[in-house]
Motif scaffolding. Structure first.
Motif, PDB file in Angstrom:
ATOM      1  N   GLY A  19       6.293  -8.150 100.448  1.00 38.87           N
ATOM      2  CA  GLY A  19       6.981  -9.402 100.125  1.00 38.87           C
ATOM      3  C   GLY A  19       6.088 -10.603 100.342  1.00 38.87           C
ATOM      4  N   VAL A  20       5.212 -10.538 101.349  1.00 38.05           N
ATOM      5  CA  VAL A  20       4.249 -11.618 101.589  1.00 38.05           C
ATOM      6  C   VAL A  20       3.288 -11.724 100.404  1.00 38.05           C
ATOM      7  CG1 VAL A  20       2.427 -12.479 103.109  1.00 38.05           C
ATOM      8  CG2 VAL A  20       4.417 -11.312 104.081  1.00 38.05           C
ATOM      9  N   GLY A  21       2.813 -10.554  99.946  1.00 34.73           N
ATOM     10  CA  GLY A  21       1.910 -10.542  98.794  1.00 34.73           C
ATOM     11  C   GLY A  21       2.576 -11.104  97.549  1.00 34.73           C
ATOM     12  N   ALA A  26       3.216 -15.600  93.754  1.00 32.31           N
ATOM     13  CA  ALA A  26       4.031 -16.663  93.151  1.00 32.31           C
ATOM     14  C   ALA A  26       3.463 -18.036  93.487  1.00 32.31           C
ATOM     15  CB  ALA A  26       5.471 -16.543  93.639  1.00 32.31           C
ATOM     16  N   GLU A  27       2.954 -18.185  94.720  1.00 33.51           N
ATOM     17  CA  GLU A  27       2.373 -19.475  95.140  1.00 33.51           C
ATOM     18  C   GLU A  27       1.180 -19.863  94.286  1.00 33.51           C
ATOM     19  OE1 GLU A  27      -0.908 -21.532  97.307  1.00 33.51           O
ATOM     20  OE2 GLU A  27      -0.725 -19.346  97.299  1.00 33.51           O
ATOM     21  N   ASN A  28       0.402 -18.867  93.867  1.00 35.29           N
ATOM     22  CA  ASN A  28      -0.776 -19.143  93.044  1.00 35.29           C
ATOM     23  C   ASN A  28      -0.411 -19.692  91.673  1.00 35.29           C
ATOM     24  OD1 ASN A  28      -3.777 -18.041  93.859  1.00 35.29           O
ATOM     25  ND2 ASN A  28      -2.163 -17.133  95.106  1.00 35.29           N
ATOM     26  N   ILE A  29       0.689 -19.203  91.100  1.00 36.25           N
ATOM     27  CA  ILE A  29       1.050 -19.623  89.741  1.00 36.25           C
ATOM     28  C   ILE A  29       2.205 -20.604  89.736  1.00 36.25           C
ATOM     29  CG2 ILE A  29       0.165 -17.520  88.693  1.00 36.25           C
ATOM     30  CD1 ILE A  29       2.912 -16.360  88.688  1.00 36.25           C
ATOM     31  N   GLY A  63      -2.071 -10.560  96.893  1.00 33.14           N
ATOM     32  CA  GLY A  63      -1.338 -11.593  96.168  1.00 33.14           C
ATOM     33  C   GLY A  63      -2.226 -12.745  95.745  1.00 33.14           C
ATOM     34  N   SER A  64      -3.128 -13.169  96.645  1.00 35.50           N
ATOM     35  CA  SER A  64      -4.035 -14.281  96.344  1.00 35.50           C
ATOM     36  C   SER A  64      -4.972 -13.941  95.189  1.00 35.50           C
ATOM     37  CB  SER A  64      -4.868 -14.634  97.580  1.00 35.50           C
ATOM     38  OG  SER A  64      -4.065 -15.141  98.605  1.00 35.50           O
TER      39      SER A  64
END
Length: 211
Positions: A19-21, A26-29, A63-64
Motif C-alpha cells: 500500500g505504501v508503494g 500515485a504521488e508521482n503522477i 512505487g517511486s
C-alpha cells in the motif's frame, strides 16, 4: 489532508507495505498526494510494529521508480518534435529553445535526475525531460533509484523516530518547498525576461530591415 491520511491508513491496513508503494506511485503522477505525508506515516506505522521496515522501504522504492518511468514514458511520447511545434506556436518561445534545453539535459541529465528526486515539486516532473531527451533507460532507472532511496529512507526514518509527532515532517518539508518554489519562480522570471528581451530585439531588427 485528513482525507489523504485516512486513505493511506486504510490502504496500509488493507494490503500492508504494498500500500505504501501504491501511494508513492500515485504521488508521482498526482502531486496533491505528498510523499512527506505518506512516508513519515509509513515510518510511524513501522514503529508501531504493524509493518516491516525493509518491506516498506522496498515497496516505497518500487512505487517511486515505477511512477518515474510512467512520467518518462509521457515525455518520450510527447517527443522533441511535438514540443518544438508547441514552442513555435507559443509566444516568445522558439523551437531552438527546445533544442538548447535538450542539449543541456543531454550533458547534465544524470545529475539532474538524481538531485531532482530530492526536491519537492520537482521530484516527479524531472522524469518528463528525461523522457523527452530519451535518456538511457538503465541510467535513468539507476539515478532515479539512488535519489529516491535517499529521500524515502530519510522520511521513513523521521516518521519512525518522531513517533506520534511524525506529522511535523510535513511542516518542515513545506518550509523547504517554499524556498525551492521561490527559487524556481525567480528562474522562470529570469527566463521570461530573456525571452521578452530577445523578442524586442528581433522586432527592432525587423523594423530596421524594412526601412
Amino acid at each position: 489532508m485528513q482525507a489523504i491520511i485516512d486513505w493511506l491508513v486504510g490502504l496500509m491496513e488493507a494490503i500492508g507495505a504494498p500500500g505504501v508503494g501504491l501511494a508513492i506511485l500515485a504521488e508521482n503522477i498526482f502531486p496533491p498526494i505528498p510523499s512527506e505525508v505518506v512516508l513519515p506515516l509509513a515510518g510511524f506505522t513501522v514503529a508501531q510494529g504493524s509493518l516491516n521496515p525493509v518491506a516498506v522501504f522496498v515497496w516505497s522504492l518500487i512505487g517511486s521508480v515505477g511512477g518515474a518511468y510512467l512520467l518518462y514514458g509521457l515525455g518520450a511520447w510527447l517527443g522533441a518534435k511535438r514540443l518544438r511545434a508547441i514552442a513555435e506556436w507559443m509566444w516568445l518561445v522558439k523551437g531552438t529553445d527546445v533544442d538548447n534545453a535538450l542539449s543541456w539535459f543531454d550533458r547534465h541529465g544524470k545529475i539532474s535526475v538524481f538531485f531532482g528526486r530530492l526536491v519537492p515539486g520537482v521530484r516527479s516532473l524531472i522524469s518528463i525531460p528525461a523522457g523527452l531527451d530519451r535518456m538511457n533507460l538503465v541510467a535513468f532507472g539507476l539515478w532515479t533509484t539512488l535519489g529516491s532511496a535517499i529521500w524515502n529512507a530519510i522520511l521513513i526514518a523521521l516518521g519512525y523516530f518522531l513517533g506520534d509527532n511524525w506529522h511535523i515532517v510535513s511542516d518542515y518539508v513545506d518550509r523547504y518547498s517554499k524556498v525551492v518554489y521561490l527559487v524556481l519562480a525567480l528562474v522562470i522570471v529570469g527566463f521570461l525576461a530573456f525571452f521578452i528581451r530577445r523578442a524586442l530585439k528581433e522586432r527592432a531588427g525587423n523594423a530596421d530591415t524594412t526601412k
